[in-house]
Design a protein around this motif. Sequence first.
Motif, PDB file in Angstrom:
ATOM      1  N   GLN A  41       0.823  -1.299  -0.192  1.00 27.37           N
ATOM      2  CA  GLN A  41      -0.173  -0.334  -0.014  1.00 27.37           C
ATOM      3  C   GLN A  41       0.818   1.103  -0.166  1.00 27.37           C
ATOM      4  OE1 GLN A  41      -2.888  -0.629   3.176  1.00 27.37           O
ATOM      5  NE2 GLN A  41      -3.624  -2.002   2.178  1.00 27.37           N
ATOM      6  N   LEU A  42       2.380   1.460   0.772  1.00 27.64           N
ATOM      7  CA  LEU A  42       2.901   2.277   0.625  1.00 27.64           C
ATOM      8  C   LEU A  42       3.143   2.898  -0.274  1.00 27.64           C
ATOM      9  CD1 LEU A  42       5.700   2.217   3.459  1.00 27.64           C
ATOM     10  CD2 LEU A  42       6.394   2.860   1.350  1.00 27.64           C
ATOM     11  N   GLU A  43       3.774   1.385  -1.420  1.00 23.74           N
ATOM     12  CA  GLU A  43       4.869   1.863  -2.895  1.00 23.74           C
ATOM     13  C   GLU A  43       3.786   2.339  -3.582  1.00 23.74           C
ATOM     14  OE1 GLU A  43       7.584  -2.321  -1.890  1.00 23.74           O
ATOM     15  OE2 GLU A  43       5.282  -2.270  -2.939  1.00 23.74           O
ATOM     16  N   ALA A  44       2.433   2.273  -3.341  1.00 29.58           N
ATOM     17  CA  ALA A  44       1.244   2.646  -4.440  1.00 29.58           C
ATOM     18  C   ALA A  44       1.272   4.356  -4.168  1.00 29.58           C
ATOM     19  CB  ALA A  44       0.085   1.627  -3.742  1.00 29.58           C
ATOM     20  N   HIS A  45       1.555   4.551  -2.681  1.00 34.29           N
ATOM     21  CA  HIS A  45       1.320   5.635  -2.813  1.00 34.29           C
ATOM     22  C   HIS A  45       3.173   6.648  -3.560  1.00 34.29           C
ATOM     23  CE1 HIS A  45      -2.184   5.648  -0.750  1.00 34.29           C
ATOM     24  NE2 HIS A  45      -2.082   5.198   0.282  1.00 34.29           N
ATOM     25  N   LEU A  46       3.754   5.930  -3.533  1.00 29.77           N
ATOM     26  CA  LEU A  46       5.280   6.267  -3.275  1.00 29.77           C
ATOM     27  C   LEU A  46       5.416   6.250  -4.605  1.00 29.77           C
ATOM     28  CD1 LEU A  46       8.554   4.036  -1.497  1.00 29.77           C
ATOM     29  CD2 LEU A  46       7.853   7.277  -1.711  1.00 29.77           C
ATOM     30  N   ASP A  47       4.495   5.799  -5.625  1.00 30.40           N
ATOM     31  CA  ASP A  47       4.055   5.857  -6.920  1.00 30.40           C
ATOM     32  C   ASP A  47       4.025   6.784  -7.785  1.00 30.40           C
ATOM     33  OD1 ASP A  47       5.674   3.176  -8.014  1.00 30.40           O
ATOM     34  OD2 ASP A  47       3.364   1.821  -7.883  1.00 30.40           O
ATOM     35  N   SER A  48       2.651   7.286  -6.735  1.00 29.52           N
ATOM     36  CA  SER A  48       2.105   8.488  -7.415  1.00 29.52           C
ATOM     37  C   SER A  48       2.821   9.840  -7.146  1.00 29.52           C
ATOM     38  CB  SER A  48       0.485   8.610  -6.569  1.00 29.52           C
ATOM     39  OG  SER A  48      -0.346   7.668  -6.482  1.00 29.52           O
ATOM     40  N   LEU A  49       3.410   9.604  -5.829  1.00 29.89           N
ATOM     41  CA  LEU A  49       4.555  11.189  -5.677  1.00 29.89           C
ATOM     42  C   LEU A  49       5.884  10.866  -6.435  1.00 29.89           C
ATOM     43  CD1 LEU A  49       5.264  13.246  -3.681  1.00 29.89           C
ATOM     44  CD2 LEU A  49       6.465  11.728  -2.238  1.00 29.89           C
ATOM     45  N   LEU A  50       6.216   9.939  -6.627  1.00 37.13           N
ATOM     46  CA  LEU A  50       7.352   9.903  -7.204  1.00 37.13           C
ATOM     47  C   LEU A  50       6.603  10.379  -8.989  1.00 37.13           C
ATOM     48  CD1 LEU A  50      10.627   9.297  -7.152  1.00 37.13           C
ATOM     49  CD2 LEU A  50       8.574   8.457  -5.100  1.00 37.13           C
ATOM     50  N   ALA A  51       6.189   9.785  -9.556  1.00 34.75           N
ATOM     51  CA  ALA A  51       5.746  10.833 -10.751  1.00 34.75           C
ATOM     52  C   ALA A  51       5.022  11.918 -10.163  1.00 34.75           C
ATOM     53  CB  ALA A  51       4.325  10.173 -10.985  1.00 34.75           C
ATOM     54  N   ARG A  52       5.320  11.743  -9.469  1.00 31.36           N
ATOM     55  CA  ARG A  52       5.111  14.536  -9.773  1.00 31.36           C
ATOM     56  C   ARG A  52       6.742  14.638  -9.223  1.00 31.36           C
ATOM     57  NH1 ARG A  52       1.329  17.096  -4.274  1.00 31.36           N
ATOM     58  NH2 ARG A  52       2.576  19.473  -4.894  1.00 31.36           N
ATOM     59  N   LEU A  53       7.302  14.409  -8.241  1.00 35.06           N
ATOM     60  CA  LEU A  53       8.871  15.132  -8.168  1.00 35.06           C
ATOM     61  C   LEU A  53      10.035  14.086  -9.844  1.00 35.06           C
ATOM     62  CD1 LEU A  53       9.194  13.648  -4.371  1.00 35.06           C
ATOM     63  CD2 LEU A  53       8.762  15.783  -5.407  1.00 35.06           C
ATOM     64  N   ALA A  54       9.833  13.509  -9.860  1.00 34.58           N
ATOM     65  CA  ALA A  54      10.513  13.007 -11.190  1.00 34.58           C
ATOM     66  C   ALA A  54      11.820  13.286 -11.286  1.00 34.58           C
ATOM     67  CB  ALA A  54      10.154  13.997 -12.406  1.00 34.58           C
ATOM     68  N   PRO A  55      11.953  12.397  -9.786  1.00 35.61           N
ATOM     69  CA  PRO A  55      13.942  12.670  -9.712  1.00 35.61           C
ATOM     70  C   PRO A  55      14.226  11.457 -10.842  1.00 35.61           C
ATOM     71  CG  PRO A  55      12.633  10.717  -8.217  1.00 35.61           C
ATOM     72  CD  PRO A  55      11.334  11.420  -9.007  1.00 35.61           C
ATOM     73  N   HIS A  56      15.555  11.856 -11.142  1.00 34.44           N
ATOM     74  CA  HIS A  56      16.874  11.209 -12.220  1.00 34.44           C
ATOM     75  C   HIS A  56      17.245  10.855 -11.105  1.00 34.44           C
ATOM     76  CE1 HIS A  56      20.019  10.935 -14.317  1.00 34.44           C
ATOM     77  NE2 HIS A  56      20.841  10.807 -13.580  1.00 34.44           N
ATOM     78  N   ALA A  57      18.135  11.426  -9.973  1.00 33.25           N
ATOM     79  CA  ALA A  57      18.450  10.048  -9.140  1.00 33.25           C
ATOM     80  C   ALA A  57      17.987  10.218  -7.811  1.00 33.25           C
ATOM     81  CB  ALA A  57      19.919  10.456  -8.926  1.00 33.25           C
ATOM     82  N   LEU A  58      17.486   8.707  -7.248  1.00 35.35           N
ATOM     83  CA  LEU A  58      16.661   8.145  -5.879  1.00 35.35           C
ATOM     84  C   LEU A  58      17.203   7.990  -5.173  1.00 35.35           C
ATOM     85  CD1 LEU A  58      13.861   8.953  -4.468  1.00 35.35           C
ATOM     86  CD2 LEU A  58      13.385   6.741  -5.758  1.00 35.35           C
ATOM     87  N   ARG A  76      11.839  -1.986  -9.839  1.00 33.16           N
ATOM     88  CA  ARG A  76      10.750  -1.853 -10.723  1.00 33.16           C
ATOM     89  C   ARG A  76      10.900   0.181 -11.051  1.00 33.16           C
ATOM     90  NH1 ARG A  76       7.913  -4.520  -7.265  1.00 33.16           N
ATOM     91  NH2 ARG A  76       6.913  -3.141  -5.964  1.00 33.16           N
ATOM     92  N   TRP A  77      10.839   1.051 -10.106  1.00 33.93           N
ATOM     93  CA  TRP A  77      11.063   1.578 -10.363  1.00 33.93           C
ATOM     94  C   TRP A  77      12.356   2.001 -11.424  1.00 33.93           C
ATOM     95  CZ3 TRP A  77      14.728   5.931  -9.648  1.00 33.93           C
ATOM     96  CH2 TRP A  77      15.139   7.158 -10.071  1.00 33.93           C
ATOM     97  N   LEU A  78      13.709   1.880 -11.611  1.00 30.44           N
ATOM     98  CA  LEU A  78      14.102   1.714 -12.092  1.00 30.44           C
ATOM     99  C   LEU A  78      15.153   0.860 -13.740  1.00 30.44           C
ATOM    100  CD1 LEU A  78      17.840   0.257 -10.166  1.00 30.44           C
ATOM    101  CD2 LEU A  78      17.572   2.967 -10.766  1.00 30.44           C
ATOM    102  N   ALA A  79      13.391   0.717 -13.504  1.00 35.48           N
ATOM    103  CA  ALA A  79      12.930  -0.438 -14.727  1.00 35.48           C
ATOM    104  C   ALA A  79      11.760   0.355 -15.410  1.00 35.48           C
ATOM    105  CB  ALA A  79      12.488  -1.860 -14.776  1.00 35.48           C
ATOM    106  N   GLY A  80      11.721   1.500 -14.738  1.00 37.63           N
ATOM    107  CA  GLY A  80      10.747   2.888 -15.882  1.00 37.63           C
ATOM    108  C   GLY A  80      11.751   3.533 -16.398  1.00 37.63           C
ATOM    109  N   GLY A  81      12.901   3.509 -16.768  1.00 37.60           N
ATOM    110  CA  GLY A  81      13.490   4.827 -17.629  1.00 37.60           C
ATOM    111  C   GLY A  81      14.706   4.468 -17.599  1.00 37.60           C
ATOM    112  N   PRO A  82      15.723   4.533 -18.553  1.00 35.19           N
ATOM    113  CA  PRO A  82      17.006   4.248 -18.708  1.00 35.19           C
ATOM    114  C   PRO A  82      18.389   5.244 -18.040  1.00 35.19           C
ATOM    115  CG  PRO A  82      16.256   5.052 -21.235  1.00 35.19           C
ATOM    116  CD  PRO A  82      14.732   5.005 -20.039  1.00 35.19           C
ATOM    117  N   SER A  83      17.483   6.204 -17.584  1.00 35.62           N
ATOM    118  CA  SER A  83      18.594   7.147 -17.107  1.00 35.62           C
ATOM    119  C   SER A  83      18.355   6.948 -15.421  1.00 35.62           C
ATOM    120  CB  SER A  83      17.750   8.440 -17.902  1.00 35.62           C
ATOM    121  OG  SER A  83      16.673   8.701 -17.171  1.00 35.62           O
ATOM    122  N   ARG A  84      17.250   6.564 -14.911  1.00 37.64           N
ATOM    123  CA  ARG A  84      17.427   6.792 -13.895  1.00 37.64           C
ATOM    124  C   ARG A  84      18.494   6.104 -12.555  1.00 37.64           C
ATOM    125  NH1 ARG A  84      10.300   5.575 -13.135  1.00 37.64           N
ATOM    126  NH2 ARG A  84       9.546   6.869 -13.990  1.00 37.64           N
TER     127      ARG A  84
END
Length: 203
Positions: A41-58, A76-84
Amino acid sequence: MTTPVSPADDDAGRIRRVLRERACAERLALPDERRATLTEQLEAHLDSLLARLAPHALAFCWPYRAEPDLRAWMCRWLAGGPSRVAALPVVLAKATPMVFRRWTPGMEMVFDRHGIPHPPDGEAIVPDAVLVPCNAFDAAGYRLGYGGGYFDRTLALLGPVVVAVGVGFELGRAQTVYPQRHDRPMQWIVTEAGAFPARPPAA
């Protein structure tokens, strides 16, 4: 920044120890299945927040003492973009700021004196956002870690350009954690109940 108001130093220290120990004990007592559900459940809220913050390095932390285990989520977050880029904190010396080094799934790591793994080498990374584990926390964004002050020193050095996101379970929520002058508040708190922007205490 508003100066935190706390009881006398001795009383504040005692209250903070009780809050920390109680939160740790309740978290450790969670059945594995329940902890996994709360983490999902926590991860689902992290997904929403990170979509808003859009960090390159986390940056995130290896799970310790039944903290939310975000390793699979980070993959999974890393797999969402090659530059992450993902990073883990490294303690170089006692009572000093930490550095962050790049982490990749499956990489070889070494253990610190607490048995927590971290990348053995690599250049220091300045993350855009840091996921900071919380034992106890309050709505103003202040948190209790384990009392070493490592994140406070690190966040003070990095400055406000790095978004600090406290991560923990609702069982650790307190009306106040009686922050001390050196404590650095999170900009966000994320739990299984949602992602909450920090609300500065009233003057």
